[in-house]
Design a protein around this motif. Sequence first.
Motif, PDB file in Angstrom:
ATOM      1  N   ARG A  73       1.147  40.681  43.891  1.00 40.60           N
ATOM      2  CA  ARG A  73       2.103  41.688  44.357  1.00 40.60           C
ATOM      3  C   ARG A  73       2.328  41.483  45.854  1.00 40.60           C
ATOM      4  O   ARG A  73       1.405  41.208  46.602  1.00 40.60           O
ATOM      5  N   ARG A 110       7.057  43.700  43.199  1.00 38.68           N
ATOM      6  CA  ARG A 110       6.183  44.843  42.870  1.00 38.68           C
ATOM      7  C   ARG A 110       5.027  44.463  41.938  1.00 38.68           C
ATOM      8  O   ARG A 110       4.081  45.216  41.774  1.00 38.68           O
ATOM      9  N   GLN A 279      -3.315  51.189  45.608  1.00 30.38           N
ATOM     10  CA  GLN A 279      -2.333  51.483  44.562  1.00 30.38           C
ATOM     11  C   GLN A 279      -2.070  50.243  43.718  1.00 30.38           C
ATOM     12  O   GLN A 279      -1.934  50.337  42.479  1.00 30.38           O
ATOM     13  N   GLU A 282      -4.955  49.806  41.359  1.00 31.01           N
ATOM     14  CA  GLU A 282      -4.890  50.843  40.323  1.00 31.01           C
ATOM     15  C   GLU A 282      -3.790  50.521  39.299  1.00 31.01           C
ATOM     16  O   GLU A 282      -3.980  50.648  38.091  1.00 31.01           O
ATOM     17  N   ASP A 283      -2.630  50.083  39.805  1.00 25.36           N
ATOM     18  CA  ASP A 283      -1.524  49.740  38.904  1.00 25.36           C
ATOM     19  C   ASP A 283      -1.917  48.574  37.988  1.00 25.36           C
ATOM     20  O   ASP A 283      -1.599  48.563  36.793  1.00 25.36           O
ATOM     21  N   ASN A 286      -4.303  49.733  35.326  1.00 26.77           N
ATOM     22  CA  ASN A 286      -3.633  50.591  34.349  1.00 26.77           C
ATOM     23  C   ASN A 286      -2.533  49.878  33.573  1.00 26.77           C
ATOM     24  O   ASN A 286      -1.762  50.525  32.848  1.00 26.77           O
ATOM     25  N   LYS A 288       0.147  48.372  34.684  1.00 20.49           N
ATOM     26  CA  LYS A 288       1.520  48.593  35.159  1.00 20.49           C
ATOM     27  C   LYS A 288       2.151  47.349  35.788  1.00 20.49           C
ATOM     28  O   LYS A 288       3.304  47.396  36.209  1.00 20.49           O
TER      29      LYS A 288
END
Length: 290
Positions: A73, A110, A279, A282-283, A286, A288
Amino acid sequence: MNHTTFETPVVSRARTVERLVAGQPTSDGAGVKLTRVLTNTLQRRLDPFLMLDAFGSDNPGDYIAGFPDHPHRGFETITYMIAGRMRHRDSAGHEGLLSNGGVQWMTAGRGVIHSELPEQEEGRMEGFQLWLNLPAKDKMRDPWYRDIPSGEIPEFTRDGVQVRVIAGASHGVPGAVQRDQTEPLYLDLHLEPGARFEQTLDPALNAFVYVYRGGLSIGDTAVPVQRMALLANGGDTQGIVLQAGEQPTRALLIAGRPLNEPIAQYGPFVMNTRDQLMQAVEDFQNGKLA
């Protein structure tokens, strides 16, 4: 892709070498042996570039496991394959085969999960992977990917130097990729013994040269094989002059406009703040980024 119309730059005030850097042997992915030429200790000095890895081996045991699924990312990866075959697949639905002389340019944005796995069981595997930072405003943009076969990389030959223009422009020949804010210049130079090459460079750009065959000189500094010459900034310089030695020489010339933004890195995530890094982790955890 050959071009016969080009400009002739004149560099009367050339940059000098600030220092020579030897790469650090390391491994990545599933144990692929490589040399980390641009380490994280140079990220501020060579902004917008974050990393340069050189890999090259005739021993399949050094590369056969490749780089299984891993996330990114906040930056771009540019993989340049000198020899060998590598299959790319990612979570954005892109797939491509990188082979001799080809480039894979991926914008993680992202977030993306991808793999790079060898499609050969013997022979030489050699190439480079460069990490190019994204401006803060673009770090969460949509992922993007482009395979650039060798035949689509603009190139020209002059005065004993073959120039492959991967990004930016050289002697009036535009490269395969352009970026507005970081303005990367990425040239692969093949110099015959004794050949000379001049390239204009905005003095505001950070720049370096990595020699991977033979040897050359920049001003009074000899740059041997497997060394990176970090080019001095400042002053009213117009560019760089490279002079090959007595052997055929191959080198990368890489330059870019610094972003001058905070760099926060945790492994494969490069953001601007620690909160953004947390973040990203975490993404990923999870699902994402998939």
